[in-house]
Design a protein around this motif. Structure first.
Motif, PDB file in Angstrom:
ATOM      1  N   VAL A 144     -15.858  23.527  26.426  1.00 47.08           N
ATOM      2  CA  VAL A 144     -15.738  23.182  27.869  1.00 47.08           C
ATOM      3  C   VAL A 144     -17.282  23.913  28.267  1.00 47.08           C
ATOM      4  O   VAL A 144     -17.962  23.556  29.386  1.00 47.08           O
ATOM      5  N   GLU A 147     -20.094  20.400  28.970  1.00 49.97           N
ATOM      6  CA  GLU A 147     -19.203  19.597  29.515  1.00 49.97           C
ATOM      7  C   GLU A 147     -18.533  20.369  30.963  1.00 49.97           C
ATOM      8  O   GLU A 147     -18.653  19.774  31.869  1.00 49.97           O
ATOM      9  N   HIS A 148     -18.145  21.389  30.849  1.00 48.34           N
ATOM     10  CA  HIS A 148     -17.255  21.778  32.220  1.00 48.34           C
ATOM     11  C   HIS A 148     -17.174  22.854  32.291  1.00 48.34           C
ATOM     12  O   HIS A 148     -16.241  23.846  31.775  1.00 48.34           O
ATOM     13  N   GLU A 150     -17.039  24.296  35.189  1.00 51.40           N
ATOM     14  CA  GLU A 150     -16.044  24.805  35.733  1.00 51.40           C
ATOM     15  C   GLU A 150     -14.866  24.944  35.548  1.00 51.40           C
ATOM     16  O   GLU A 150     -14.319  25.099  36.341  1.00 51.40           O
ATOM     17  N   PHE A 151     -14.344  24.901  34.141  1.00 52.73           N
ATOM     18  CA  PHE A 151     -13.261  25.523  33.534  1.00 52.73           C
ATOM     19  C   PHE A 151     -13.440  27.349  33.540  1.00 52.73           C
ATOM     20  O   PHE A 151     -12.031  27.376  33.630  1.00 52.73           O
ATOM     21  N   HIS A 265      -9.903  14.571  30.821  1.00 55.06           N
ATOM     22  CA  HIS A 265     -11.375  15.131  31.587  1.00 55.06           C
ATOM     23  C   HIS A 265     -12.742  14.348  31.916  1.00 55.06           C
ATOM     24  O   HIS A 265     -14.036  15.365  32.832  1.00 55.06           O
ATOM     25  N   ASP A 266     -13.229  13.600  30.684  1.00 61.11           N
ATOM     26  CA  ASP A 266     -14.539  13.396  30.539  1.00 61.11           C
ATOM     27  C   ASP A 266     -14.816  11.997  30.867  1.00 61.11           C
ATOM     28  O   ASP A 266     -15.542  11.018  30.778  1.00 61.11           O
TER      29      ASP A 266
END
Length: 748
Positions: A144, A147-148, A150-151, A265-266
């Motif tokens: 998270v 890579e993400h 924004e979560f 998600h990827d």
């Protein structure tokens, strides 16, 4: 070496083992290591066979239906085309240790199914009831953050573990299952599963009753003929990079899950999703549905598993073996696995101090001390161990006892299991390998035994016993492979760790093997076999029996040719047997096509009456039994026909050393030689050994060495070692045909 030995020898040697235990150890070793390769060796096709008599490498092709079900979305025509173009259309499972096909080629038919919306709603609603809130584990949190982002804050994001076996059971009872394989792809909408998640399960060690949590799974299956993959789960790193990637050249570094198995998600494009999903399917098909085999499966009704637990600990602390290993559990697992088989397991606890001195020496010579990152570990070297046990067993048993074992080998398989327990961290052959299904010292394509190395801490304090590890390694001896090890024609041998998340004792996801990929005791313990395992062994055994049947038929045809028979002149019972075998081969093939390999539900339910011709295995078994009788009948015809003895171009040379007579038999003719008879008129033959051939003592002066499947062909030679009480005596020799007829003789 002396200092290393002092670690294990804590008191003067004394015979504490009974003679019966010593004999049991010797006969078990001899039976497996010296004899099993003779029984399990698959004869190779020889040039002297006419083309119509040559055994087939692929017995038949088989159609297989595979359903690809998406839950929470719908397949579009573009999806189906994009994925279909990347899928394997056919496949030949391999025997990995031989690099040869098992005997069948599968033709895959894929059907794309979009689950109804009401089913998706039911499934995802149910999953919420079997999910628990937990703190986000490091692999997901790291993903998270990197890579993400924004979560949001990982401390505030909901994360749950969903009970994988409960989901599997829901699918089993809620989705109409036919006799075909299915892969479910979960693609829930955000409002259906609005939290990050992986799958997990609680399992209990059958020896210690200790509970272990497995978490981090992105898919699961194996109890039934389906597997589910959640494209929104994870992602998870398994196995951890540190286990395999210290060496940058190690090919396993490219195959860990966090590189290969992405979640939705990827994935940024349709082409990428097609690549990912087709790779999931291709690997599931070749690893789970139609897997390759470590060794060729081999069928006999009677099996005996002798488990020798050898205590090398300083205090010889492992006295009560019942709390570490359960022979009844092992018997039950394998009795359920092998059709109609009778299993007997016995555990023999051996104190190293009580072993015979020459056997102590054998064990010590197989042990090596290594330093890994400042810690001393112990490596049990399997090749040295097996070679030493081979020599030790030969010295303990008489020729008469060995001949009795050969007779028993017709109906029984012995599998010895050697479990070494040390004070220090210990492995077999290489760092990190807790056990192996070792191969025969004569033929590496043939299994001989199970070797396990462990340490006192793992056995006494982790809560993980030895029963499941014993089942795991012994299943390899029977042919079954890991769910992560496979073969594809486009890649060769490959590894995909994703499918370790399966219901099977053959997974690497055990707690002491870092089964969750976390730096803690976490993983799953599966003590019994699942449906993927049942299907794999049923198919493998059926193909093995059919292969034996075809080889018996070709042996019979060779003998009939040797006896001068033409097809029109064959006795009616021979023709009837040949027709019956062909009919049963076709029956087995039809059941393969309907995926009815063995009716194991009826087999395991003794309240039902079994129809013996219900499935592929039973047709294969009857074909094999008929072929055995056919071969006996053809051999019986030999006594009714007198044939002139041909004289072949054979050269025999003898070299005498101080103790041994070395005999070389050279075949300069086209006709293959299947036996050599040796007679010493003025002396006694004490010992004869020939690599890969059987020996049969006629009397004190006469011995025959022979083979069913490895003859001396044109231009080849056979080496024979002979020990006698008169090395300078006159040695008469004769060479024999497949039927035992004399083809040439001489005196040296």
């Amino acid at each position: 070496m002396e200092s290393a030995r002092s670690v294990f020898i804590s008191k003067p040697y004394s015979i504490a083992l009974s003679l019966s235990v010593v004999l049991k150890l010797a006969t078990t070793i001899a039976f497996s290591i010296l004899l099993i390769f003779t029984l399990l060796s698959v004869p190779v096709t020889q040039a002297y066979l006419s083309p119509e008599h040559e055994p087939k490498e692929i017995l038949f092709t088989s159609e297989m239906q595979i359903n690809l079900v998406v839950v929470g979305d719908e397949w579009s025509e573009e999806d189906e085309q994009g994925i279909s173009s990347r899928l394997l259309k056919s496949y030949k499972p391999m025997i990995l240790n031989e690099n040869t096909p098992i005997g069948v080629e599968y033709k895959y038919n894929y059907t794309f199914v979009s689950a109804p919306e009401f089913f998706a709603t039911q499934l995802y609603t149910f999953m919420k009831t079997v999910a628990i809130d937990v703190e986000m584990p490091e692999p997901v949190a790291r993903w998270v953050v990197s890579e993400h982002p924004e979560f949001g804050d990982v401390q505030q994001i909901a994360y749950r573990i969903i009970n994988a076996p409960e989901v599997e059971e829901f699918l089993s009872r809620s989705w109409p299952m036919e006799d075909e394989y299915t892969i479910f792809f979960f693609l829930p909408h955000e409002d259906e599963l609005n939290y990050l998640h992986t799958y997990g399960m609680l399992t209990t060690d059958p020896d210690t009753d200790a509970e272990f949590l497995q978490e981090g799974m992105m898919g699961f299956g194996g109890s039934y003929r389906f597997y589910f993959i959640d494209l929104t789960a994870g992602p998870w790193t398994y196995p951890p990079m540190s286990l395999f990637c210290e060496d940058a050249e190690n090919p396993l570094c490219d195959q860990v899950n966090h590189v290969k198995n992405k979640n939705i998600h990827d994935i940024s494009s349709a082409e990428e999703i097609y690549d990912v999903m087709s790779e999931y399917v291709n690997n599931a098909v070749t690893l789970l549905f139609t897997p390759s085999y470590v060794y060729s499966p081999f069928y006999r009704i009677n099996h005996e598993l002798s488990i020798f637990l050898i205590d090398f600990t300083a205090e010889r602390a492992l006295v009560n073996t019942d709390q570490y290993i359960n022979s009844e559990l092992i018997d039950e697992a394998f009795s359920n696995l092998i059709p109609y088989a009778e299993w007997t397991s016995n555990v023999i606890s051996l104190n190293f101090d009580d072993l015979p001195e020459d056997l102590q020496e054998t064990f010590l010579n197989s042990i090596e001390f290594r330093s890994i990152e400042g810690s001393e570990i112990i490596i049990v070297k399997s090749d040295e161990l097996i070679d030493g046990l081979d020599k030790w067993a030969l010295g303990e048993l008489t020729e008469e006892e060995l001949n009795e074992l050969r007779m028993e080998a017709e109906t029984r398989i012995f599998i010895p299991v050697f479990i070494f327990i040390f004070d220090s961290e210990a492995y077999v052959d290489e760092y990190g390998l807790g056990g192996i299904a070792a191969s025969s010292p004569v033929d590496p394509s043939i299994p001989c035994c199970t070797i396990i190395a462990s340490n006192k801490n793992d056995v006494l304090f982790t809560g993980q016993g030895l029963s499941v590890l014993t089942i795991h390694e012994t299943a390899h001896v029977l042919g079954l492979a890991h769910p992560h090890d496979g073969y594809r024609s486009d890649t060769g041998e490959f590894v995909d760790w994703f499918y370790d998340w399966s219901y099977t004792p053959l997974t690497y996801s055990a707690p002491t093997a870092n089964g969750c990929g976390l730096d803690e005791l976490c993983g799953m313990i599966i003590p019994d076999f699942g449906r993927f395992n049942f299907d794999a062994i049923d198919r493998g055994l059926a193909l093995s029996l059919l292969n034996e049947a075809q080889l018996n038929v070709y042996d019979a045809v060779l003998l009939l040719d040797d006896l001068g028979y033409d097809s029109p002149d064959l006795p009616s019972e021979i023709i009837s047997a040949l027709n019956s075998i062909e009919s049963d081969v076709q029956g087995a093939r039809q059941h393969f096509n309907s995926m009815n390999y063995f009716n194991y539900i009826t087999f395991r339910d003794t309240s039902n009456l079994m129809n013996p011709m219900d499935d592929a295995f039973d047709f294969a078994l009857r074909a094999f039994e008929t072929s055995e009788q056919l071969l006996r009948d053809v051999k019986s015809l030999e006594s009714t026909i007198t044939k002139p003895t041909p004289q072949l171009d054979i050269s025999v040379t003898i070299k005498q050393t101080e103790k041994l007579t070395l005999i070389s038999v050279q075949n300069n003719d086209e006709l293959p030689l299947f036996g050599v008879k040796l007679n010493l008129e003025d002396g006694l033959i004490k010992f004869v050994k020939t690599r890969g051939w059987d020996r049969d003592r006629i009397d004190q002066n006469t011995v025959i060495v022979s083979t069913d499947d490895r003859p001396i062909t044109a231009g080849k030679s056979l080496k024979i070692i002979l020990i006698s009480d008169n090395p300078n005596g006159s040695l008469e020799w004769s060479v024999l045909s497949k039927a035992g007829n004399e083809l040439g003789k001489g005196v040296s």
